[in-house]
Each structure stands twice: as structure tokens, then as C-alpha cells.
Design a protein around this motif. Sequence first.
Motif, PDB file in Angstrom:
ATOM      1  N   UNK A  92       0.840  -1.193   0.000  1.00 39.39           N
ATOM      2  CA  UNK A  92       0.000   0.000   0.000  1.00 39.39           C
ATOM      3  C   UNK A  92       0.877   1.245   0.000  1.00 39.39           C
ATOM      4  N   UNK A  93       0.368   2.309  -0.629  1.00 37.14           N
ATOM      5  CA  UNK A  93       1.100   3.573  -0.695  1.00 37.14           C
ATOM      6  C   UNK A  93       0.237   4.679  -0.130  1.00 37.14           C
ATOM      7  N   UNK A  94       0.864   5.590   0.626  1.00 40.17           N
ATOM      8  CA  UNK A  94       0.161   6.719   1.228  1.00 40.17           C
ATOM      9  C   UNK A  94       1.037   7.957   1.137  1.00 40.17           C
ATOM     10  N   UNK A  95       0.492   9.061   0.619  1.00 35.88           N
ATOM     11  CA  UNK A  95       1.165  10.346   0.651  1.00 35.88           C
ATOM     12  C   UNK A  95       0.360  11.290   1.536  1.00 35.88           C
ATOM     13  N   UNK A  96       1.050  11.957   2.483  1.00 33.83           N
ATOM     14  CA  UNK A  96       0.385  12.953   3.321  1.00 33.83           C
ATOM     15  C   UNK A  96       0.394  14.327   2.675  1.00 33.83           C
ATOM     16  N   UNK A  97       1.403  14.590   1.858  1.00 35.53           N
ATOM     17  CA  UNK A  97       1.500  15.842   1.124  1.00 35.53           C
ATOM     18  C   UNK A  97       2.412  15.586  -0.066  1.00 35.53           C
ATOM     19  N   UNK A  98       2.844  16.637  -0.737  1.00 37.19           N
ATOM     20  CA  UNK A  98       3.627  16.425  -1.957  1.00 37.19           C
ATOM     21  C   UNK A  98       5.059  15.999  -1.678  1.00 37.19           C
TER      22      UNK A  98
END
Length: 554
Positions: free
Chosen positions: A326-332
Motif C-alpha cells: 500500500x502507498x500513502x502520501x500525506x502531502x507532496x
Amino acid sequence: MNRFQRVQEILDTAVGGPSAPAGPHSAFWRGITRDEFVAKKIFGLELITVGSGAGSILIKALKGETPFGADTGNDEADYNRMPSGRDPVPNEDITFIQQWIDEGCLEDPYVAVAPLAWRTTNAPVASARTDDIWFSDPLTGWAVNSDGTIVNTIDGGVSWNIQHSAPGVYFRCISFADSSNGWAGTLSRSRRLFQTADGGNNWTRVTNLPADAPVAICGISVVNNQVVYGSGTNRPEDFPGIIKTTDGGTTWSAIDMSDHASILIDVYFTDPMHGWVVGGKANEPTPTTRDKVKPVVLETNDGGVSWINRLAGQEDMFPFGEWGWKIQFLNDKLGFVSLENFTAGAILKTVDGGKTWKRIKINDPQGNVNLEGVGFIDEQRGWVGGWGSDFTPPGPTGYSSATTDGGETWTDANEIGLRINRFRFFGKPVTVGYASGFTVYKYTSSPLPAISTEVASNRTRPLLPVSNIQSTTFPVDIQMDIPDGTRRLTLHVWDRFGVDHGYILDEVRPDSGLQFFRWDGIDDRGNAVIDGDYILRLTADDTSASSTLSYRSV
């Protein structure tokens, strides 16, 4: 108390109280007005940049970011982290101060709220787990599970209703463009994708996928109501690929990813052209097992025409038998990837927008492994979960772990939920969150109402009285409670990864009541199943129930 006074209170608490000495920086916050505080300089540096919490010297000092952190291993620092020589300020307090600065350093009333905590919602408990969730707002959401159902809540998880049931389908992923338009991917070759245009009241099977589309849709990313990407598959014996539509599903195209990966799981796009897909690539052209793969994190900037593996050249830092899940970005800039590995626990972290990634080991006391879900609410605080080291009861199955220091150290966190595969959060800072696993869990400051009698009755298995069957030999007897008047009875088998082993029972007008089906361990293709864990789904006409079978020959 107003919010400025609360900031002063936090800083006093950090040094031991309102009369305690504060060290080399002195207690600069005491006995001054809000305006004086905002105009303050420390070591010749402006303390506050109103409107930019992350850019303010105060926040950098509390976090130990350059030029602070000389006492915490920051080689570029000139000063110690604040407060020097004392325990760090809790992350939630730093987040409070940072938000206060972001919002203009107001002297508005401070309203204390209960701390956020993970709580179990009233969602159905699936046989294996609820694989994915999607929320269009903090109250309205959907979940898909291994029992072939799509469920919906409009009250933040207090109550749930079944919107769609597909007995022969294993739902894996779900995502919406808005409150009306959504897509759900499955691991069932003949029914890989479903679509809704009315908030899930009606779901229809997508029948126009191209012939070279992946045979299972493990991940889905809905950019808007026109652009959707799907990825798969987690089966190394199949070909990895991506499906894409740019016209809301009127037409679909497929992207062959076999040059870049052997298995693909999750996909995430920030806009129609830029996105990511994670999985693994083997050191041989046609692998049949996962023990030959290492992780890949693939990025595209042209809608999937070309891809860059951001882990290229770092293969030696990864063991065989590990892949991105799984992949998660909180911001750029800040992002995470969970790494599934049957014998180890680790995640990837990026702080530069995915250009480089660092592998971080999960070092909790329970030795968590086999990770899938990853969810952070800021750079320091996050959780991971998955299948853990054991799939079968009676002990906890699907362990969870937590960190409060960006992954440097981890603690056991099974109380937050088990078998977690996905996290979703709202707010900056986070005010509510959800996780899908054995059921659906909610990160909230408010206790949830108790499970109603009606919901509790829906959690039973009326067709399969035994929730988990454990066996060391075949044949094995599967107990069934068949309703009167059943016209057709089927028993479907998947392994824990969603590989379809077909129907092992298909009977017209079966005898009713308590019955036993003796399974010889042969699937519908004539192959003997191997040691492992399996999902059994019994369907009597339009009613289904699922249980698990754990087979260990030794």
C-alpha cells in the motif's frame, strides 16, 4: 483560556511547570502579550512566521529541525532541540501550536477535546477481512470485504447497510470520485470491476475491459469522475498491468507492466498524468512464487506511457520475498509504502516527493511481519497492520504496530484493530480516520454507540456455524446449516491472497438442516490445495456466509 494561553501552557509544561527554569533559551513566553510573542526573536531568529507553522522557528525548534537538533543527531544543527535537555514536546501539542500559527495566531477560545483513539465500528465482520474503505466525507463511506459485499454508512460507522452482494466475488478495493460515482475492483476474473453512478444504491458490472487487462484489480485510484486507474495483479503467475479510463468508463485501455514488475498491488494518482503504482519484480522473467521478488515503486508523469522505478539501484537493500503493498502520501513531499514480507516487517518512507525512499524496519516487541496497511497522520505518528505471523484463532491474528517518532521505534498496537489493509484520514491535523481490517475501525474522540441487536444478529454465520476450521489432513468435514426450501447451494473457496479455487460444491435442492460436506482438498480444476489458509463462502440462493479453513499438513 484562549488559544494563545494554551500555547503558553504547553511551553510551561514542557519545562516542568510555570515557575520552572527553561534552559538556555529562557522562558521567553512568560508574562508577555500575544503581539509581543509573535514579534519575539530567539538567538536572533524571528520566532513566528504568522500563517506558516511549518516555516516558523518555534516549530522547527520543537521538532528538532535544522538549525535545531544538535542534541538529537542532526549534524546540520547549530542549537539543541527545544526544550534543551528535556523530553520532547508531544506531537499532538506541536501540531496544536503549528495549526495555531497557520490560522493567524488568534486569541480565540481554546476548546479542549477528548484525545483521538481507535474504536470498533458496527460494520459487519468479514470472514477474512474488510479489504478496503473509501469515505467521501467523515460521515459517508463504503467498505468492501472478502464476503462479496459492499456496505455503506452515512453516520460515521454507527450503522451500515449492504448495498450489493455478489456471492462469487472477492472484493478487494473501492474508490469514489464524489458522493455518486465510484468503482470497486475484485479478484474474480469474470467480474473484475463494478461501477455505481448513484452513491452505491446500484452497482453494475463493467463489461468492456480490454482483453489484456489484469485478471484481478487489486488497487484503484479515482482521479475524478472521468479518469480512473486500476492495478493488478498480486498473483505472480499472471501478468501485471494497469487499466485506465479517461471518459468515465465509456472506454478502457490497458497498460502492460511486465517490463517493470512481476506483481502489482496499489495505485495512487495525484492528477490525470502523475501517479504511482507499487508491487514487486522478480529476478526471473516468469516467476510463479513471491519468494523471487523485491519491491518496486513506479512513478509516471505522462499518464502511464513511461515509468521510473524509484528503487532502481537499491535492490541490495531489500531481501527476496518482499514487495510493496500500500502507498500513502500525506502531502507532496511525505509518503510511505508498506512492504509485505512473510518473515519481516518494514515500510518505505520518502521526504522528497518520492525521488528517494528509505527502508525502515518494524521493531515492535511482538516482531510484527506480513504487513499490508500503512497509515500516518503526520511525519511522526503512524500505524501499520496486516496478517501478522498467524492467520488463525484463538490468539490475535493480524497484528498492528504504532510509532510516534517517524518509524525509528515501534510498539505493539493490536488494540487499534487487526488484519488492517487500509487507512483513510480527514483533516490537517487529522480529526477523524478509518481503517479496514477484521472489521472497520474509526479514529475518533467520540465513543461509538454499542452494537444493536440487529447488527449483532447480522454478524452471525447462520449457514456456517464454525467460524474457523483447523485441519492437518484431508478430507475435512465442513458443517452447514441449510435453510428450508433452498433451491441452490454452492460452496466457493479462495486462498488468503484471493486466488480463486472455484466451487467445490454446487447442489440443487439440498436437504435442509444441519449437514456436513466432506471436502477432499481438491479444487474445481482438479488440483490439491497446499498448506495455507482458505476462505469458504457458502451461498444458499441469495444468502451467503463465510468462514476460514486453516490447513497445515505438518
